[in-house]
Design an enzyme around this catalytic site. Structure first.
Site, PDB file in Angstrom:
ATOM      1  N   ASP A 146       0.870  -1.184   0.000  1.00 19.60           N
ATOM      2  CA  ASP A 146       0.000   0.000   0.000  1.00 19.60           C
ATOM      3  C   ASP A 146       0.905   1.231   0.000  1.00 19.60           C
ATOM      4  OD1 ASP A 146      -1.898   1.979   0.433  1.00 19.60           O
ATOM      5  OD2 ASP A 146      -2.900   0.935   2.075  1.00 19.60           O
TER       6      ASP A 146
ATOM      7  N   GLU B 185     -11.172   1.000  -1.213  1.00 19.32           N
ATOM      8  CA  GLU B 185     -10.260  -0.072  -0.821  1.00 19.32           C
ATOM      9  C   GLU B 185     -10.963  -1.178  -0.040  1.00 19.32           C
ATOM     10  OE1 GLU B 185      -7.142   1.128   1.897  1.00 19.32           O
ATOM     11  OE2 GLU B 185      -8.102   3.055   2.236  1.00 19.32           O
TER      12      GLU B 185
ATOM     13  N   HIS C 275     -11.768   6.373   1.533  1.00 20.73           N
ATOM     14  CA  HIS C 275     -11.741   7.731   2.057  1.00 20.73           C
ATOM     15  C   HIS C 275     -11.665   8.747   0.943  1.00 20.73           C
ATOM     16  CE1 HIS C 275      -7.300   7.500   1.380  1.00 20.73           C
ATOM     17  NE2 HIS C 275      -7.492   6.241   1.729  1.00 20.73           N
TER      18      HIS C 275
ATOM     19  N   ASP D 246      -3.587   7.180  -3.927  1.00 21.27           N
ATOM     20  CA  ASP D 246      -3.364   6.119  -2.940  1.00 21.27           C
ATOM     21  C   ASP D 246      -3.768   4.807  -3.599  1.00 21.27           C
ATOM     22  OD1 ASP D 246      -3.232   4.541  -0.671  1.00 21.27           O
ATOM     23  OD2 ASP D 246      -4.754   5.640   0.456  1.00 21.27           O
TER      24      ASP D 246
ATOM     25  N   GLU E 214      -6.897  -1.520  -3.860  1.00 23.15           N
ATOM     26  CA  GLU E 214      -7.224  -0.098  -3.722  1.00 23.15           C
ATOM     27  C   GLU E 214      -6.795   0.680  -4.951  1.00 23.15           C
ATOM     28  OE1 GLU E 214      -6.437   3.622  -0.598  1.00 23.15           O
ATOM     29  OE2 GLU E 214      -5.059   1.922  -0.653  1.00 23.15           O
TER      30      GLU E 214
ATOM     31  N   HIS F 196      -6.742  11.609   4.298  1.00 24.60           N
ATOM     32  CA  HIS F 196      -8.064  11.170   4.768  1.00 24.60           C
ATOM     33  C   HIS F 196      -8.857  12.401   5.160  1.00 24.60           C
ATOM     34  CE1 HIS F 196      -5.684   7.473   5.295  1.00 24.60           C
ATOM     35  NE2 HIS F 196      -6.824   6.829   5.177  1.00 24.60           N
TER      36      HIS F 196
END
Length: 301
Positions: free
Chosen positions: A85, A189, A156, A96, A285, A164
């Site tokens: 990640d 995710e 998020h 992300d 994700e 976030h």
């Protein structure tokens, strides 16, 4: 979203895509986790971006927030379920992304379920869709395949220099009326575990990732000069001890820990998260820009 913002999100996404392609080949049994993390972070910089947070490598039942501390000697285990990640930012515009590599054929299906869940969301995502629909789709699909969703981990919303922010995006059915809006940037995710998992993660004592809550602070304590350096360097993006040591050679782990503890009220701490029944977890994700009638996947290969 203006043209300059779009250009920077797209640039960050292109870097993330290349790093994903490269790093998939680097995940192999016996690889030192510290070396792998730093290799991924260096590659982001080589391609013209900056890491948006410390690269996470979470294995088996560890679901999130593990990045190797300085001197960590652990390696990828035989038949591990390895989650990578990482985030990229260009001038604070963040993407992300995460993927899971199964080093045992027994874990291929759980990875496929996480990836297919993400694909299903990407196909329906657009402005006007209820955020609650994401969780409904993920939970229903995972259950149909005999798996369970991690209910207390979510996607998020993302904003500049803020990983976030705004809405959380659930992976389970919830009641809610909030809707996706045009030009929102969101990370979706799904986290999936096996049927006899608890479906929840819990914190353990280890914490290696931190973030300043605010853009302005006072630095009047004994630790103030060091904290000011950290704050100016990382702003409100997550950071870790090894980044501090690599960037500020004059500090050691004890001085970092004292400084972080003294400024605890100004910081977010991210403890390592583990599946409560110690069952394996897979993650997929991507980051999306929400459009009127669809969504642009910024990080998909």
């Amino acid at each position: 979203m203006n043209e300059d913002e779009m250009k920077k999100y797209t640039a960050a996404g292109e870097i993330a895509k290349r790093v994903k392609r490269d790093s998939r080949k680097w995940v192999r049994e016996g690889e030192p986790l510290l070396d792998l993390c730093e290799k991924i972070e260096r590659r982001i910089v080589e391609l013209g971006g900056a890491p948006a947070f410390p690269c996470n490598i979470c294995i088996d039942e560890i679901a999130a927030h593990f990045t190797p501390p300085p001197g960590f000697a652990g390696r990828i285990p035989n038949e591990g379920l390895v989650k990578i990640d990482f985030g990229v930012h260009v001038d604070g515009y963040i993407v992300d992304t995460a993927f899971t590599i199964p080093l045992s054929p027994r874990d291929r299906e759980i990875v496929e379920v996480a990836e297919e869940s993400l694909l299903k969301i990407s196909e329906m995502l657009r402005a006007g869709i209820k955020i609650s629909q994401v969780g409904e789709i993920v939970e229903k699909f995972a259950s149909s395949k005999g798996f369970k969703v991690i209910r207390n981990l979510t996607g998020h919303q993302i904003d500049r220099f803020n990983l976030h922010t705004g809405f959380s995006i659930p992976n389970i059915r919830i009641l809610g009326t909030e809707k996706f809006r045009k030009d929102m940037v969101v990370a979706i995710e799904p986290f999936i575990t096996i049927a006899d998992g608890s479906g929840e993660v819990g914190e353990i004592e280890e914490t290696y990732i931190y973030r300043f809550k605010y853009l302005s602070m006072n630095y009047t304590s004994e630790s103030g000069p060091l904290v000011k350096k950290l704050h100016n360097s990382f702003k409100t993006l997550p950071f870790c001890e090894r980044w501090v040591i690599n960037q500020f050679r004059e500090v050691n782990r004890d001085s970092i820990k004292r400084a972080l503890e003294h400024y605890r009220k100004n910081l977010m701490f991210y403890p390592v998260l583990v599946e409560k029944n110690r069952k394996k977890v897979a993650q997929a994700e991507d980051t999306f820009l929400v459009l009127e009638d669809s969504a642009l996947n910024l990080t998909s290969e």
